[in-house]
Motif scaffolding. Structure first.
Motif, short mmCIF file in Angstrom:
data_model
loop_
_atom_site.label_atom_id
_atom_site.label_comp_id
_atom_site.label_asym_id
_atom_site.label_seq_id
_atom_site.Cartn_x
_atom_site.Cartn_y
_atom_site.Cartn_z
N TRP A 192 -4.32 6.43 -12.75
CA TRP A 192 -5.33 7.31 -12.18
C TRP A 192 -5.04 7.53 -10.70
N LEU A 193 -5.09 8.76 -10.24
CA LEU A 193 -5.01 9.07 -8.82
C LEU A 193 -6.30 9.76 -8.43
N TYR A 194 -7.03 9.16 -7.52
CA TYR A 194 -8.34 9.68 -7.13
C TYR A 194 -8.36 9.90 -5.63
N GLY A 195 -8.37 11.17 -5.23
CA GLY A 195 -8.55 11.53 -3.84
C GLY A 195 -7.27 11.50 -3.01
N SER A 196 -7.04 12.58 -2.28
CA SER A 196 -5.97 12.62 -1.28
C SER A 196 -6.23 13.82 -0.37
N PRO A 197 -5.83 13.73 0.90
CA PRO A 197 -6.06 14.86 1.81
C PRO A 197 -5.00 15.95 1.70
N ASP A 198 -3.85 15.63 1.10
CA ASP A 198 -2.74 16.58 1.00
C ASP A 198 -2.11 16.42 -0.37
N ASP A 199 -0.81 16.75 -0.52
CA ASP A 199 -0.13 16.52 -1.79
C ASP A 199 -0.33 15.07 -2.21
N ALA A 200 -0.70 14.87 -3.46
CA ALA A 200 -0.83 13.50 -3.94
C ALA A 200 0.53 12.83 -4.06
N THR A 201 1.53 13.60 -4.46
CA THR A 201 2.87 13.05 -4.64
C THR A 201 3.92 13.98 -4.07
N ARG A 202 5.03 13.40 -3.65
CA ARG A 202 6.22 14.16 -3.25
C ARG A 202 7.45 13.42 -3.81
N PHE A 203 8.20 14.10 -4.63
CA PHE A 203 9.42 13.52 -5.19
C PHE A 203 10.60 14.38 -4.75
N TYR A 204 11.57 13.78 -4.07
CA TYR A 204 12.73 14.50 -3.57
C TYR A 204 14.03 14.10 -4.26
N GLY A 205 13.93 13.39 -5.35
CA GLY A 205 15.12 12.99 -6.09
C GLY A 205 14.76 11.95 -7.12
N GLY A 206 15.67 11.70 -8.05
CA GLY A 206 15.47 10.68 -9.05
C GLY A 206 15.10 11.24 -10.41
N TYR A 207 15.06 10.33 -11.38
CA TYR A 207 14.65 10.65 -12.75
C TYR A 207 13.24 10.12 -12.95
N LEU A 208 12.33 11.01 -13.34
CA LEU A 208 10.91 10.68 -13.35
C LEU A 208 10.29 10.87 -14.73
N ASN A 209 9.40 9.97 -15.08
CA ASN A 209 8.54 10.17 -16.25
C ASN A 209 7.10 10.04 -15.79
N ILE A 210 6.42 11.19 -15.66
CA ILE A 210 5.04 11.26 -15.17
C ILE A 210 4.19 11.61 -16.37
N MET A 211 3.54 10.64 -16.97
CA MET A 211 3.01 10.85 -18.31
C MET A 211 1.66 10.15 -18.52
N ARG A 212 0.70 10.88 -19.06
CA ARG A 212 -0.59 10.36 -19.54
C ARG A 212 -1.47 9.83 -18.40
N ASN A 213 -1.42 10.49 -17.25
CA ASN A 213 -2.22 10.09 -16.10
C ASN A 213 -3.44 10.99 -15.93
N THR A 214 -4.39 10.54 -15.11
CA THR A 214 -5.56 11.33 -14.74
C THR A 214 -5.58 11.49 -13.23
N MET A 215 -5.71 12.73 -12.78
CA MET A 215 -5.72 13.03 -11.35
C MET A 215 -6.99 13.78 -11.00
N GLU A 216 -7.73 13.29 -9.99
CA GLU A 216 -8.99 13.89 -9.58
C GLU A 216 -9.01 14.10 -8.07
N LYS A 217 -9.59 15.19 -7.63
CA LYS A 217 -9.88 15.44 -6.20
C LYS A 217 -8.66 15.27 -5.30
N CYS A 218 -7.54 15.82 -5.67
CA CYS A 218 -6.36 15.68 -4.83
C CYS A 218 -6.13 16.94 -4.02
N GLY A 219 -6.01 16.77 -2.70
CA GLY A 219 -5.87 17.88 -1.77
C GLY A 219 -7.19 18.27 -1.15
#
Length: 482
Positions: A192-219
């Motif tokens: 769960w990611l709850y709340g952020s003033p800007d981008d919640a995430t920044r990925f500039y490289g790598g192999y990613l599996n972003i799966m089955r998450n809940t994001m609220e109030k980001c930005g």
């Protein structure tokens, strides 16, 4: 391979009291994995270098940046609570494993802040102000795994650059998650990611599996949810993203010469995204944005009351070069950007007018798809030119996806201010028109699968294949488990 010490949590066989000839029933508790020595929670953890294990069920207070040196590992066992104070960060030059479970999640939070239910605005909610900092991973970080973890009230501004970043990082940045190793692996699952003033995430490289998450109030007044840049490649699937300021998911090949950003984006549910951005209307999206030389496969997404639909940006006057569905590169992980089988619902005409985004402030090259719901290819007709303004008023209120508990049509402007899940339930009811309308083609995940390790602790728990029901919740119980 890391040398792991296993802590026995009382492995024992409980014999039956009587001398029965029946088979004994063994009660076995699973040992927890421990890396190195335990980390004590006896006092506040001051700024410094740490490695080892934060032990299950304990509460830790952090008073300064926690640094994991290259070659070291910090493992957080299930049920840990970490209270971050003084805007502290995790600076990850080594490996970080946050191994929460469904029954015992981990929480990383600013204890001075509390969650707010109901209508939410950028100026009146602590969620958008930043509390603790973030998890900043350098190009020497080889593996980051975050499972069943609450990341609440992150995004305090970086006081100083924590490492010589290759791209996209500066003092003052306010991200929750940052990763930049082009050969590293970053896994964020069931969290769960709850709340952020800007981008919640920044990925500039790598192999990613972003799966089955809940994001609220980001930005706050801008900022994306899952924002992949550089040469990063992976999956963004089965996420619930509600009330984001701008894009829920975004890809852009900024800050790299190593190759395009490439993602498979499928079976996500986007609700009320794109309304807090105070920038120029039409220069950003509200659900999915593909731009700046990136490639993506975008399928089976459920997009409800979002400012824009799937947006394949075309660029302002040729100032940038974009790879959309018009460019083929057979040698790329994703040879061609493609999209379809996406489901849209709108409660006003302005939203319906952007199911297929138009060239309001920036050129777009999103083609209407016959596999979408509604069938935008048929609605707009064979003579439609992508980017052209159209009248979608007849689509308002059509194709209600039938959430278990979330009233549609929504009251006027409710989609602008309702940015958290609260007590709502975004699972689909049986009989939903969004059920069974997706594609289950495994080709959506095949390009990246070989690069993502699968392991109960040191990898992805499961790379969930595309599901037939639109959005992150599947009627058969697969997908998002929140």
């Amino acid at each position: 391979m890391k040398k792991l010490n296993l802590i026995s949590l009382g492995l024992s066989l409980l014999a039956l009291a009587s001398c029965s000839k029946k088979s004994d029933n063994a009660v076995v508790s699973t040992p927890l994995i421990q890396v190195g020595k335990p980390i004590s929670n006896a006092g506040t953890l001051a700024a410094g270098s740490y490695k080892g294990t934060m032990l299950a069920g304990q509460t830790y207070t952090v008073g300064g940046d926690i640094t994991i040196n290259a070659g070291d590992t910090l493992l957080i066992q299930k049920g840990v609570t970490i209270n971050m104070t003084n805007g502290a960060n995790f600076i990850v030059n080594g490996d970080l494993i946050s191994a929460g479970t469904k029954d015992a999640p981990i929480t990383i939070t600013d204890p001075s802040k509390s969650k707010k239910t109901g209508p939410s605005t950028a100026g009146g909610d602590d969620a958008y102000k930043g509390g603790w900092g973030g998890i900043y991973c350098s190009n020497t970080s080889k593996l980051v795994v975050i499972k069943w973890t609450h990341l609440d009230f992150g995004g305090a501004a970086l006081k100083a650059l924590p490492f010589p970043a290759s791209a996209g990082l500066a003092a003052g940045n306010q991200y929750i998650l940052f990763f930049e190793n082009p050969t590293g692996v970053f896994i964020l699952e069931d969290s769960w990611l709850y709340g952020s003033p800007d981008d919640a995430t920044r990925f500039y490289g790598g192999y990613l599996n972003i799966m089955r998450n809940t994001m609220e109030k980001c930005g706050g007044v801008g900022g994306d949810g899952f924002n992949a840049k550089g040469s990063s490649a992976g999956n963004m699937a089965y996420n619930l993203i509600i009330g984001g300021a701008t894009n829920g998911t975004k890809t852009a090949s900024d800050g790299t010469t190593a190759g395009p950003c490439q993602f498979s984006i499928y079976n996500n549910t986007y609700v009320n995204d794109g309304f807090r951005n105070t920038g120029v209307y039409g220069a950003r999206s509200g659900s999915v944005e593909i731009e700046n030389n990136s490639r993506a496969l975008v399928y089976n997404n459920l997009i409800v009351d979002c400012n824009f639909g799937v947006r394949i940006a075309g660029g302002p006057g040729g100032a940038k070069v974009y790879l959309a569905d018009t460019t083929l590169n057979a040698s790329a992980l994703f040879p061609k950007t493609s999209y379809g089988y996406n489901y849209y619902y709108a409660d006003n005409t302005a939203i319906a007018n952007q199911f297929v985004p138009t060239s309001v402030a920036q050129a777009v090259v999103t083609h209407p798809q016959a596999t979408d719901i509604p069938n935008m290819a048929a609605f707009l007709g064979a003579t439609y030119t992508f980017g052209k303004v159209y009248d979608g008023s007849s689509l308002v209120g059509k194709n209600n996806p039938m959430f278990v508990n979330y009233t549609l049509p929504a009251t006027a402007d409710f989609w602008v201010t309702q940015a958290s899940v609260d007590s709502y339930n975004f699972h689909l009811q049986a009989g939903s028109p969004a059920a069974g309308k997706g594609t289950t083609s495994a080709t959506l995940v095949k390009p990246i699968t070989a690069n993502i390790p699968v392991d109960p602790t040191f990898g992805s728990s499961e790379i969930t294949l595309p599901g037939a029901d639109m959005g992150c919740y599947q009627l058969n119980g697969n997908g998002n488990h929140h």
